[in-house]
Write a protein that holds these residues in place. Structure first.
Motif, PDB file in Angstrom:
ATOM      1  N   GLY A  26       0.742  -1.275   0.156  1.00  0.00           N
ATOM      2  CA  GLY A  26       0.163  -0.008   0.006  1.00  0.00           C
ATOM      3  C   GLY A  26       0.580   1.170  -0.012  1.00  0.00           C
ATOM      4  N   ARG A  27       0.852   2.044   1.151  1.00  0.00           N
ATOM      5  CA  ARG A  27       1.543   3.078   1.228  1.00  0.00           C
ATOM      6  C   ARG A  27       3.189   2.859   1.230  1.00  0.00           C
ATOM      7  NH1 ARG A  27      -1.563   7.716   2.362  1.00  0.00           N
ATOM      8  NH2 ARG A  27      -3.573   7.509   1.512  1.00  0.00           N
ATOM      9  N   THR A  28       3.789   3.941   1.466  1.00  0.00           N
ATOM     10  CA  THR A  28       5.391   3.835   1.328  1.00  0.00           C
ATOM     11  C   THR A  28       5.560   3.275   2.820  1.00  0.00           C
ATOM     12  OG1 THR A  28       5.725   5.507  -0.276  1.00  0.00           O
ATOM     13  CG2 THR A  28       7.515   4.931   1.170  1.00  0.00           C
ATOM     14  N   PHE A  29       6.220   2.009   3.066  1.00  0.00           N
ATOM     15  CA  PHE A  29       6.472   1.340   4.090  1.00  0.00           C
ATOM     16  C   PHE A  29       7.548   2.249   5.067  1.00  0.00           C
ATOM     17  CE2 PHE A  29       7.077  -1.912   7.328  1.00  0.00           C
ATOM     18  CZ  PHE A  29       8.262  -2.244   7.510  1.00  0.00           C
ATOM     19  N   SER A  30       8.507   2.892   4.239  1.00  0.00           N
ATOM     20  CA  SER A  30       9.652   3.478   5.202  1.00  0.00           C
ATOM     21  C   SER A  30       9.376   4.795   5.654  1.00  0.00           C
ATOM     22  CB  SER A  30      10.871   3.767   4.060  1.00  0.00           C
ATOM     23  OG  SER A  30      10.151   4.615   3.277  1.00  0.00           O
ATOM     24  N   ASN A  31       7.723   5.295   5.450  1.00  0.00           N
ATOM     25  CA  ASN A  31       7.314   6.441   6.092  1.00  0.00           C
ATOM     26  C   ASN A  31       6.845   6.169   7.432  1.00  0.00           C
ATOM     27  OD1 ASN A  31       7.918   7.976   3.745  1.00  0.00           O
ATOM     28  ND2 ASN A  31       5.605   7.867   3.024  1.00  0.00           N
ATOM     29  N   TYR A  32       6.804   4.877   8.098  1.00  0.00           N
ATOM     30  CA  TYR A  32       5.971   4.484   9.060  1.00  0.00           C
ATOM     31  C   TYR A  32       7.294   3.953  10.024  1.00  0.00           C
ATOM     32  CZ  TYR A  32       1.822   4.821   6.289  1.00  0.00           C
ATOM     33  OH  TYR A  32       0.858   5.389   5.591  1.00  0.00           O
ATOM     34  N   ILE A  33       6.775   4.430  11.422  1.00  0.00           N
ATOM     35  CA  ILE A  33       7.368   3.846  12.645  1.00  0.00           C
ATOM     36  C   ILE A  33       6.513   2.609  12.778  1.00  0.00           C
ATOM     37  CG2 ILE A  33       8.758   5.800  13.602  1.00  0.00           C
ATOM     38  CD1 ILE A  33       6.486   6.290  15.160  1.00  0.00           C
ATOM     39  N   MET A  34       7.196   1.405  13.161  1.00  0.00           N
ATOM     40  CA  MET A  34       6.365   0.262  13.365  1.00  0.00           C
ATOM     41  C   MET A  34       6.634  -0.571  14.667  1.00  0.00           C
ATOM     42  SD  MET A  34       5.253  -0.263  10.088  1.00  0.00           S
ATOM     43  CE  MET A  34       4.684  -1.835  10.280  1.00  0.00           C
ATOM     44  N   GLY A  35       5.862  -1.365  15.107  1.00  0.00           N
ATOM     45  CA  GLY A  35       5.705  -2.088  16.121  1.00  0.00           C
ATOM     46  C   GLY A  35       5.340  -3.375  15.996  1.00  0.00           C
ATOM     47  N   TRP A  36       5.609  -4.496  17.022  1.00  0.00           N
ATOM     48  CA  TRP A  36       5.088  -5.822  17.131  1.00  0.00           C
ATOM     49  C   TRP A  36       4.419  -5.337  18.547  1.00  0.00           C
ATOM     50  CZ3 TRP A  36       4.893  -9.633  13.914  1.00  0.00           C
ATOM     51  CH2 TRP A  36       5.841  -9.704  12.882  1.00  0.00           C
ATOM     52  N   PHE A  37       3.426  -6.237  18.590  1.00  0.00           N
ATOM     53  CA  PHE A  37       2.492  -6.518  19.782  1.00  0.00           C
ATOM     54  C   PHE A  37       2.011  -7.891  19.888  1.00  0.00           C
ATOM     55  CE2 PHE A  37       1.408  -1.797  20.548  1.00  0.00           C
ATOM     56  CZ  PHE A  37       2.004  -1.379  19.267  1.00  0.00           C
ATOM     57  N   ARG A  38       1.642  -8.221  21.094  1.00  0.00           N
ATOM     58  CA  ARG A  38       1.210  -9.646  21.071  1.00  0.00           C
ATOM     59  C   ARG A  38      -0.002  -9.831  22.371  1.00  0.00           C
ATOM     60  NH1 ARG A  38       6.446 -12.241  24.563  1.00  0.00           N
ATOM     61  NH2 ARG A  38       5.926 -11.124  26.592  1.00  0.00           N
ATOM     62  N   GLN A  39      -0.991 -10.627  22.212  1.00  0.00           N
ATOM     63  CA  GLN A  39      -2.029 -10.899  23.016  1.00  0.00           C
ATOM     64  C   GLN A  39      -1.884 -12.359  23.488  1.00  0.00           C
ATOM     65  OE1 GLN A  39      -5.835 -10.334  21.249  1.00  0.00           O
ATOM     66  NE2 GLN A  39      -6.732  -9.782  23.427  1.00  0.00           N
ATOM     67  N   PRO A  40      -1.416 -12.650  24.760  1.00  0.00           N
ATOM     68  CA  PRO A  40      -1.673 -13.930  25.360  1.00  0.00           C
ATOM     69  C   PRO A  40      -2.728 -14.401  25.614  1.00  0.00           C
ATOM     70  CG  PRO A  40       0.022 -12.507  26.588  1.00  0.00           C
ATOM     71  CD  PRO A  40      -0.767 -11.635  25.533  1.00  0.00           C
ATOM     72  N   PRO A  41      -2.923 -15.688  25.678  1.00  0.00           N
ATOM     73  CA  PRO A  41      -4.541 -16.247  25.855  1.00  0.00           C
ATOM     74  C   PRO A  41      -4.753 -15.857  26.978  1.00  0.00           C
ATOM     75  CG  PRO A  41      -2.757 -18.052  25.896  1.00  0.00           C
ATOM     76  CD  PRO A  41      -1.839 -16.972  25.557  1.00  0.00           C
ATOM     77  N   GLY A  42      -6.166 -15.301  26.987  1.00  0.00           N
ATOM     78  CA  GLY A  42      -6.963 -14.659  27.933  1.00  0.00           C
ATOM     79  C   GLY A  42      -6.482 -13.291  28.525  1.00  0.00           C
ATOM     80  N   LYS A  43      -5.549 -12.781  27.959  1.00  0.00           N
ATOM     81  CA  LYS A  43      -5.043 -11.383  28.302  1.00  0.00           C
ATOM     82  C   LYS A  43      -5.269 -10.323  27.293  1.00  0.00           C
ATOM     83  CE  LYS A  43      -1.570 -13.534  31.321  1.00  0.00           C
ATOM     84  NZ  LYS A  43      -0.082 -13.281  31.623  1.00  0.00           N
ATOM     85  N   GLU A  44      -4.874  -8.888  27.676  1.00  0.00           N
ATOM     86  CA  GLU A  44      -4.988  -7.778  26.860  1.00  0.00           C
ATOM     87  C   GLU A  44      -3.820  -7.993  25.878  1.00  0.00           C
ATOM     88  OE1 GLU A  44      -8.324  -6.624  28.116  1.00  0.00           O
ATOM     89  OE2 GLU A  44      -7.255  -5.391  26.625  1.00  0.00           O
ATOM     90  N   ARG A  45      -3.957  -7.303  24.812  1.00  0.00           N
ATOM     91  CA  ARG A  45      -2.613  -7.102  23.826  1.00  0.00           C
ATOM     92  C   ARG A  45      -1.817  -6.234  24.545  1.00  0.00           C
ATOM     93  NH1 ARG A  45      -4.724  -7.508  18.146  1.00  0.00           N
ATOM     94  NH2 ARG A  45      -6.377  -5.914  18.916  1.00  0.00           N
ATOM     95  N   GLU A  46      -0.342  -6.666  24.136  1.00  0.00           N
ATOM     96  CA  GLU A  46       0.459  -5.701  24.713  1.00  0.00           C
ATOM     97  C   GLU A  46       1.676  -5.441  23.774  1.00  0.00           C
ATOM     98  OE1 GLU A  46       1.641  -8.415  27.998  1.00  0.00           O
ATOM     99  OE2 GLU A  46       3.262  -9.686  26.770  1.00  0.00           O
ATOM    100  N   PHE A  47       2.298  -4.452  24.265  1.00  0.00           N
ATOM    101  CA  PHE A  47       3.440  -3.820  23.309  1.00  0.00           C
ATOM    102  C   PHE A  47       4.778  -4.897  23.396  1.00  0.00           C
ATOM    103  CE2 PHE A  47       6.680  -1.457  21.454  1.00  0.00           C
ATOM    104  CZ  PHE A  47       7.732  -1.425  22.255  1.00  0.00           C
ATOM    105  N   VAL A  48       5.418  -5.157  22.335  1.00  0.00           N
ATOM    106  CA  VAL A  48       6.431  -6.043  22.409  1.00  0.00           C
ATOM    107  C   VAL A  48       8.009  -5.277  22.058  1.00  0.00           C
ATOM    108  CG1 VAL A  48       7.834  -8.128  21.551  1.00  0.00           C
ATOM    109  CG2 VAL A  48       5.386  -8.055  22.160  1.00  0.00           C
ATOM    110  N   ALA A  49       7.813  -4.493  20.966  1.00  0.00           N
ATOM    111  CA  ALA A  49       8.893  -3.616  20.291  1.00  0.00           C
ATOM    112  C   ALA A  49       8.619  -2.662  19.439  1.00  0.00           C
ATOM    113  CB  ALA A  49      10.081  -4.976  19.745  1.00  0.00           C
ATOM    114  N   ALA A  50       9.381  -1.886  19.329  1.00  0.00           N
ATOM    115  CA  ALA A  50       9.210  -0.870  18.223  1.00  0.00           C
ATOM    116  C   ALA A  50      10.510  -0.501  17.565  1.00  0.00           C
ATOM    117  CB  ALA A  50       8.707   0.510  18.599  1.00  0.00           C
ATOM    118  N   VAL A  51      10.418  -0.016  16.227  1.00  0.00           N
ATOM    119  CA  VAL A  51      11.302   0.488  15.560  1.00  0.00           C
ATOM    120  C   VAL A  51      11.187   1.424  14.533  1.00  0.00           C
ATOM    121  CG1 VAL A  51      10.887  -1.035  13.397  1.00  0.00           C
ATOM    122  CG2 VAL A  51      13.428  -0.556  13.756  1.00  0.00           C
ATOM    123  N   GLY A  52      12.338   2.443  14.578  1.00  0.00           N
ATOM    124  CA  GLY A  52      12.040   3.818  13.925  1.00  0.00           C
ATOM    125  C   GLY A  52      12.089   3.624  12.269  1.00  0.00           C
ATOM    126  N   TRP A  53      12.183   4.843  11.684  1.00  0.00           N
ATOM    127  CA  TRP A  53      11.911   4.678  10.151  1.00  0.00           C
ATOM    128  C   TRP A  53      13.124   4.123   9.502  1.00  0.00           C
ATOM    129  CZ3 TRP A  53      10.935   9.628  12.608  1.00  0.00           C
ATOM    130  CH2 TRP A  53       9.737  10.060  12.487  1.00  0.00           C
TER     131      TRP A  53
END
Length: 121
Positions: A26-53
Motif C-alpha cells: 500500500g503506502r510507502t513502508f519507510s514512512n512509518y514507524i513500526m511495532g510488534w504487539f502480542r496477545q497472550p491467551p486470556g489477556k490484553e494485547r501488549e506492546f513488544v517492540a518498536a523500530v524507527g523509520w
C-alpha cells in the motif's frame, strides 16, 4: 493506509527460536514507524517492540530484552522479529502495526490476523 500481514509463527520448545515477518503493502513502508504487539491467551494485547523509520532506533518491553530483536528492511517492505530463548510465557498471537507514536508505541491501524506463537515447556 498500509496493509500488513504477519507470518512465521508456530510451535516451538522452550529455548527455541522463531523469526516473525510483517509484510507491508500500500503506502510507502519507510514512512512509518513500526511495532510488534502480542496477545497472550486470556489477556490484553501488549506492546513488544518498536523500530524507527531507518531501523536504527529500537526499544523493547522489559520481558523480551536480550532475547528478541526487531528489525526492518525498507527495500523489501518487511519488518522482522527474531525471537530467541523462547519461554512458555511468550505464547501469544503476535501482531504488527504502524505507529502513531514511537514512545509510547501507539498503534494507528487496524489489526490483522496475527500469527500464533506457542512455546511448549
Amino acid at each position: 493506509q498500509v496493509q500488513l500481514v504477519e507470518s512465521g509463527g508456530g510451535l516451538v520448545q522452550a529455548g527455541g527460536s522463531l523469526r516473525l515477518s510483517c509484510a507491508a503493502s500500500g503506502r510507502t513502508f519507510s514512512n512509518y514507524i513500526m511495532g510488534w504487539f502480542r496477545q497472550p491467551p486470556g489477556k490484553e494485547r501488549e506492546f513488544v517492540a518498536a523500530v524507527g523509520w531507518l531501523g536504527d532506533s529500537k526499544y523493547y518491553t522489559d520481558s523480551v530484552k536480550g532475547r528478541f530483536t526487531i528489525s526492518r528492511d525498507n527495500a523489501k517492505n518487511t519488518m522482522y522479529l527474531q525471537m530467541n530463548s523462547l519461554k512458555p510465557e511468550d505464547t501469544a498471537v503476535y501482531y504488527c502495526n504502524h505507529l502513531l507514536s514511537f514512545r509510547p508505541a501507539i498503534p494507528r491501524g487496524d489489526w490483522g490476523q496475527g500469527t500464533q506463537v506457542t512455546v511448549s515447556s
